[in-house]
Motif scaffolding. Sequence first.
Motif, PDB file in Angstrom:
ATOM      1  N   ARG A 114       6.006 -52.917  15.407  1.00  0.00           N
ATOM      2  CA  ARG A 114       4.969 -53.190  15.737  1.00  0.00           C
ATOM      3  C   ARG A 114       4.918 -54.796  16.072  1.00  0.00           C
ATOM      4  O   ARG A 114       3.901 -55.519  16.204  1.00  0.00           O
ATOM      5  CB  ARG A 114       3.623 -52.804  15.184  1.00  0.00           C
ATOM      6  N   VAL A 126       6.205 -44.946  20.899  1.00  0.00           N
ATOM      7  CA  VAL A 126       4.795 -44.612  20.808  1.00  0.00           C
ATOM      8  C   VAL A 126       4.521 -43.101  20.066  1.00  0.00           C
ATOM      9  O   VAL A 126       3.782 -42.786  19.521  1.00  0.00           O
ATOM     10  CB  VAL A 126       3.897 -44.484  22.190  1.00  0.00           C
ATOM     11  N   GLN A 127       5.727 -42.548  20.182  1.00  0.00           N
ATOM     12  CA  GLN A 127       5.758 -41.309  19.393  1.00  0.00           C
ATOM     13  C   GLN A 127       6.026 -41.176  18.174  1.00  0.00           C
ATOM     14  O   GLN A 127       5.314 -40.479  17.313  1.00  0.00           O
ATOM     15  CB  GLN A 127       6.961 -40.383  20.220  1.00  0.00           C
ATOM     16  N   SER A 128       6.645 -42.157  17.623  1.00  0.00           N
ATOM     17  CA  SER A 128       6.860 -42.504  16.146  1.00  0.00           C
ATOM     18  C   SER A 128       5.369 -43.168  15.600  1.00  0.00           C
ATOM     19  O   SER A 128       5.023 -42.771  14.450  1.00  0.00           O
ATOM     20  CB  SER A 128       7.913 -43.320  15.797  1.00  0.00           C
ATOM     21  N   ASP A 129       4.814 -43.961  16.366  1.00  0.00           N
ATOM     22  CA  ASP A 129       3.650 -44.375  16.046  1.00  0.00           C
ATOM     23  C   ASP A 129       2.814 -44.848  17.200  1.00  0.00           C
ATOM     24  O   ASP A 129       3.135 -45.840  17.735  1.00  0.00           O
ATOM     25  CB  ASP A 129       3.584 -45.404  14.853  1.00  0.00           C
ATOM     26  N   PHE A 130       1.650 -44.145  17.704  1.00  0.00           N
ATOM     27  CA  PHE A 130       1.224 -44.583  18.859  1.00  0.00           C
ATOM     28  C   PHE A 130       0.205 -45.672  18.832  1.00  0.00           C
ATOM     29  O   PHE A 130      -0.208 -46.198  19.690  1.00  0.00           O
ATOM     30  CB  PHE A 130       0.328 -43.277  19.546  1.00  0.00           C
ATOM     31  N   SER A 131       0.045 -45.943  17.525  1.00  0.00           N
ATOM     32  CA  SER A 131      -0.868 -47.331  17.350  1.00  0.00           C
ATOM     33  C   SER A 131      -0.058 -48.408  17.439  1.00  0.00           C
ATOM     34  O   SER A 131       0.321 -49.090  16.400  1.00  0.00           O
ATOM     35  CB  SER A 131      -1.401 -47.231  15.897  1.00  0.00           C
ATOM     36  N   PHE A 149       0.235 -51.508  20.312  1.00  0.00           N
ATOM     37  CA  PHE A 149      -0.017 -52.178  21.290  1.00  0.00           C
ATOM     38  C   PHE A 149       1.073 -52.423  22.375  1.00  0.00           C
ATOM     39  O   PHE A 149       1.118 -52.514  23.373  1.00  0.00           O
ATOM     40  CB  PHE A 149      -0.995 -53.448  20.997  1.00  0.00           C
ATOM     41  N   TRP A 195       2.867 -49.863  24.275  1.00  0.00           N
ATOM     42  CA  TRP A 195       1.774 -49.462  25.316  1.00  0.00           C
ATOM     43  C   TRP A 195       2.096 -50.575  26.399  1.00  0.00           C
ATOM     44  O   TRP A 195       2.098 -50.083  27.695  1.00  0.00           O
ATOM     45  CB  TRP A 195       0.695 -49.177  24.960  1.00  0.00           C
ATOM     46  N   MET A 219      -0.174 -37.775  27.669  1.00  0.00           N
ATOM     47  CA  MET A 219       0.314 -38.034  26.358  1.00  0.00           C
ATOM     48  C   MET A 219      -0.922 -38.593  25.477  1.00  0.00           C
ATOM     49  O   MET A 219      -0.821 -38.409  24.295  1.00  0.00           O
ATOM     50  CB  MET A 219       1.320 -39.121  26.763  1.00  0.00           C
ATOM     51  N   LYS A 249      -3.905 -38.039  25.358  1.00  0.00           N
ATOM     52  CA  LYS A 249      -4.789 -37.031  24.986  1.00  0.00           C
ATOM     53  C   LYS A 249      -4.592 -36.570  23.641  1.00  0.00           C
ATOM     54  O   LYS A 249      -5.374 -36.291  22.731  1.00  0.00           O
ATOM     55  CB  LYS A 249      -4.514 -35.939  25.822  1.00  0.00           C
ATOM     56  N   THR A 250      -3.154 -36.355  23.335  1.00  0.00           N
ATOM     57  CA  THR A 250      -2.802 -35.780  21.846  1.00  0.00           C
ATOM     58  C   THR A 250      -3.324 -37.119  20.841  1.00  0.00           C
ATOM     59  O   THR A 250      -3.992 -36.648  19.903  1.00  0.00           O
ATOM     60  CB  THR A 250      -1.409 -35.765  22.006  1.00  0.00           C
ATOM     61  N   GLY A 251      -3.113 -38.310  21.308  1.00  0.00           N
ATOM     62  CA  GLY A 251      -3.547 -39.239  20.546  1.00  0.00           C
ATOM     63  C   GLY A 251      -4.981 -39.370  20.188  1.00  0.00           C
ATOM     64  O   GLY A 251      -5.379 -39.898  19.127  1.00  0.00           O
ATOM     65  N   MET A 270      -5.980 -36.885  17.923  1.00  0.00           N
ATOM     66  CA  MET A 270      -5.486 -37.386  16.412  1.00  0.00           C
ATOM     67  C   MET A 270      -6.065 -38.329  15.890  1.00  0.00           C
ATOM     68  O   MET A 270      -6.498 -38.548  14.510  1.00  0.00           O
ATOM     69  CB  MET A 270      -3.844 -37.426  16.521  1.00  0.00           C
TER      70      MET A 270
END
Lengths: 364, 651
Positions: A147, A193-198, A200, A203, A246, A248-250, A253
């Motif tokens: 990040r 983003v799959q490993s950690d969608f948080s 910025f 994205w 994509m 939506k899952t986030g 969660m």
Amino acid sequence: MQHNVKRVNISAELKKLKLEKDQLKIKRYQELTAKLFDLRDNNTYTQDAFNETTTLLLMNPEFYTVWNYRREILSNIYKPVGANVDDYAQVLNDELQLVLQQLKKFPKCYWIWNHRRWCLFELVALHRVNWMYEFAVVSKLLELDQRNFHGWQYRRFIVENIEKESVAKDPSHEKVILLKIKLDEFDYTTTKVQSDFSNFSAWHNRGNLIPKIYKLVHEIEVPAEFKERVKLFDNPYDILIHELDMIKTGIYMSPEDTSIWSYYNWLLTDDFFTKAYSKEEYLKVLHNQLEVISEVNELEKEDNGQDNIWCLKSIIFTKTLINKQQRGEVLTDEIKSYLKILIKIDPLRKGKYEDQLRGVVGIV
Amino acid sequence: MATPISSTPTATSSFSKRERRQSMAERRPSTSYTPAVIPHLAGLETPQEMSPLKLEECDVVIIGTGLSQSILAAALAWQGTQVLHIDNNHYYGDSSSCLTIDQLKKWCVDVNQGKFNHFKDAQIYIPGGKRSNKYTSRDYGIDLTPKIMFCQSDLLSLLIQSRVYRYLEFQSLANFHVFENDDFKQKITNSTSKHDIFTDKTLSLITKRNLMKFLKFILIEEEHVRRALVKQYSNRPIHEFLTQEFKLEESQINELVYSIGLCNKQETTTKEAVIRIRRFLSSFDCYGKFPCMTSKFGGPGEISQGFCRSAAVAGTTYKLSTTMTDFDPVSKTAHFSDGSNIKVNEKIIISPTQIPKFLVPSYQKLTESLPSYYITRLITVVKRDCKEWMDPPQSASAAIVVFPPHSLPTDNESAVQVIIQNGDSGVCPEGQSIWYSHTCEQDLARAKRDLECAFEKMEMALLRGTPGTIPDVLDDIDLFSAGTTPMADSFKLGSSLANFMPKEKVEIVCKVGYVQQTYINPDLSNVFKANPNNSITCKKVPTGVDDEDMIIFGNMPSSELSYDGIITNVKQIYARVTGTDDDFFDVDFEDDDEEMQDHQQPQQPQVNQSGQVLGGIVGGGRMDEDAIDEDVIEDDSDDDHKPFGVDQMEL
């Protein structure tokens, strides 16, 4: 890695002990600083002075004046005026090594990154730059902290240069080359983003790449080997649906994760998407999203007994977009009632909601 | 075990009484941070130096070189105490030894002759004996009490603080498998990281949400909120808590409770299980994408040897093959089997497997009232590398397999836990592995059945998963019924054929079973809340002289799969010797800062503000650790809701 690390407050006594222990270091630092300032004032460009900057910069990489001085020395004593190019290239590569060691310790120091760029441009002038090596370096650094926005920005810088270099080698295939590189970068953001969608930065990079890839795909005859990979980029509507799915899952969660909402807002407001399909289609998408978020909000209410701040904000956001499309009143009673709830459950941003309630500040 | 069991080593075997594994000093280290010089350990590298003790007096005598005694010896020695550390075996490690196959054969005989208090029912099976089953005994290092280490644990921080880690090598352990519905779940750590939850296609959105909520609750929820919620459930089973509060489903619960939490029983309380689950999750990502480590070349046996070396550096005197024959509490003189007499100023600490004859009656009297627990172990060395259970196969060398309660055809009441280590971990030759299985089932006949059954399940899974086996069988069938069975059907038959096959076996080098007894409760409660009523280490041993409190009996290793509880227990004894545990390993190595930077690996584990290292605390109701492993779940509290494209986000 660098996030959520709490500052350790040490007691006054420990501070005092540390200060005493560090006295020697501090004295040395101050002497060295004074000495280098003197040398610089006298336009001294020597190997000795250069070595002293190394010592000082290892102690304090944030000292940009010393970085500047270091570059002055490099330019004055090493930069070849008809002199040996190899030697200067070697010096610059040594600089890159030093910078890399420092970056591992201080991954968020602007001046180190800056110095690295400067070295690279010097190498470009000598035709000795190795962008692929740099690419490997930044990939490694982003593995350590995915990040780090410095890393992401540097990655874009490197990729841009790789693009230039590759195109220069084979100008007739410019767009195919660009497409391949950008698709690889797009896939890279997917993994991140799959490993950690948080994240910025990831994205953001993704959002930058999408319109560019779309443009390329529609400008050229896509080679068969990329056919599968560009399927997604047929039209903005498909991309939108894919990306919404994509996140939506986030949302399920972690509805309090702001990076997702920020991407959500971009997807639903950027001209690239909104101008690409009919009003009816757009409204359908908005209504679908409203349903998803409301469902998550209901689940949150069930668990916590109150609305989820981020869901509610996004409900307001999405409803406002709908109202605007239908050219209806924006500040409806419903939205007002939501804002009133937000004032209660999110007191830290009370002022903003109150302004929105009075119509002083827009919602979208 | 119905198969032939040879419990007597053949007289003609080449077994040498002095056979042992290579010590860490004799081995070529495989990592760069291992120090060039590893201190000498008396009686190990130079066994001939076994002259009588030349000490006149010492402060403390420690009998037995097991893990806790070794840590204690090092801690006391560095604090300045003159320690005499002896063992009546000719090897180090006591009940946490790491033995070769031939040593183990001898050990089994000794156990059955009652030479090792608290061990019984030892059986060893070596198919074909040495002739057809060619093995080199010294290539194997089999731990009597195998354990795994969590990345956030008090032992790991002690290893770093004491610098004993520099004698050792660690390997990551990230593979946890749970046996469910007669099968091993392919990828078991699905619910432990945000990445896995995000990308798992088999979980519904609602399940993903629930799992995520649970992870956040465990890792980032405010401590008082977490405690309050757990308190409501406190002694109720963890199952209820996870279903009612987080709406989790059976398969996730099994994974969380038995594989991640490594709990033994269905009735495990919410309080205990939450601490256990948290231990795993907060250990994840400390040093990388794994929660645990194993020490290379052997577990507790290696670590205890490391602490003994550290103690030796600090001046401890070592002697093997020696027992205390008598002690006179008036003159404080101890008599040893080598004929020496030494004055003991402070304390004598004794391992329960090496109680001197003259103290046996008082040990029996003191332990009479303590509830005891059995641990039944089955250790199998197989000629398979078991890469099927290791991911990534190139670098992983260990895995955990758990059979939750009631998952086996024997309807096991207790979980069966298995550590698998292959040749890459230096405990056996390449292409082989050691399966360490154990259960806390108290009905010993049942315990053995459970372990055998778990072994069969693992064996079957390996055979089923082996490429070559089923196609071979298919070929046979095709040949047999040529022209009548279409190929497509044969493939469909695949899985049922696996049961139909003539029973093939995984080739075994050696199989060992035994029962271990301990006074430590499996939930470790009488370690974390030890008192003279529940813990042997707190009991005063009468010496016949008034107010004389000189003898301390130690504990047997617990059934716990991790090293949890050991340091706590050692500190209790340490405090009994020195009066306080404040200065426990409070050693100031002069070159501290620089050294730590030079040796980047392993890094210092994170320590919270009170200085306590997180994790590693189980069962004692101490939920005061507040560490959050930042990387598992992160939460940006950025409220900037402008659409993307705003550049300050990147700057």
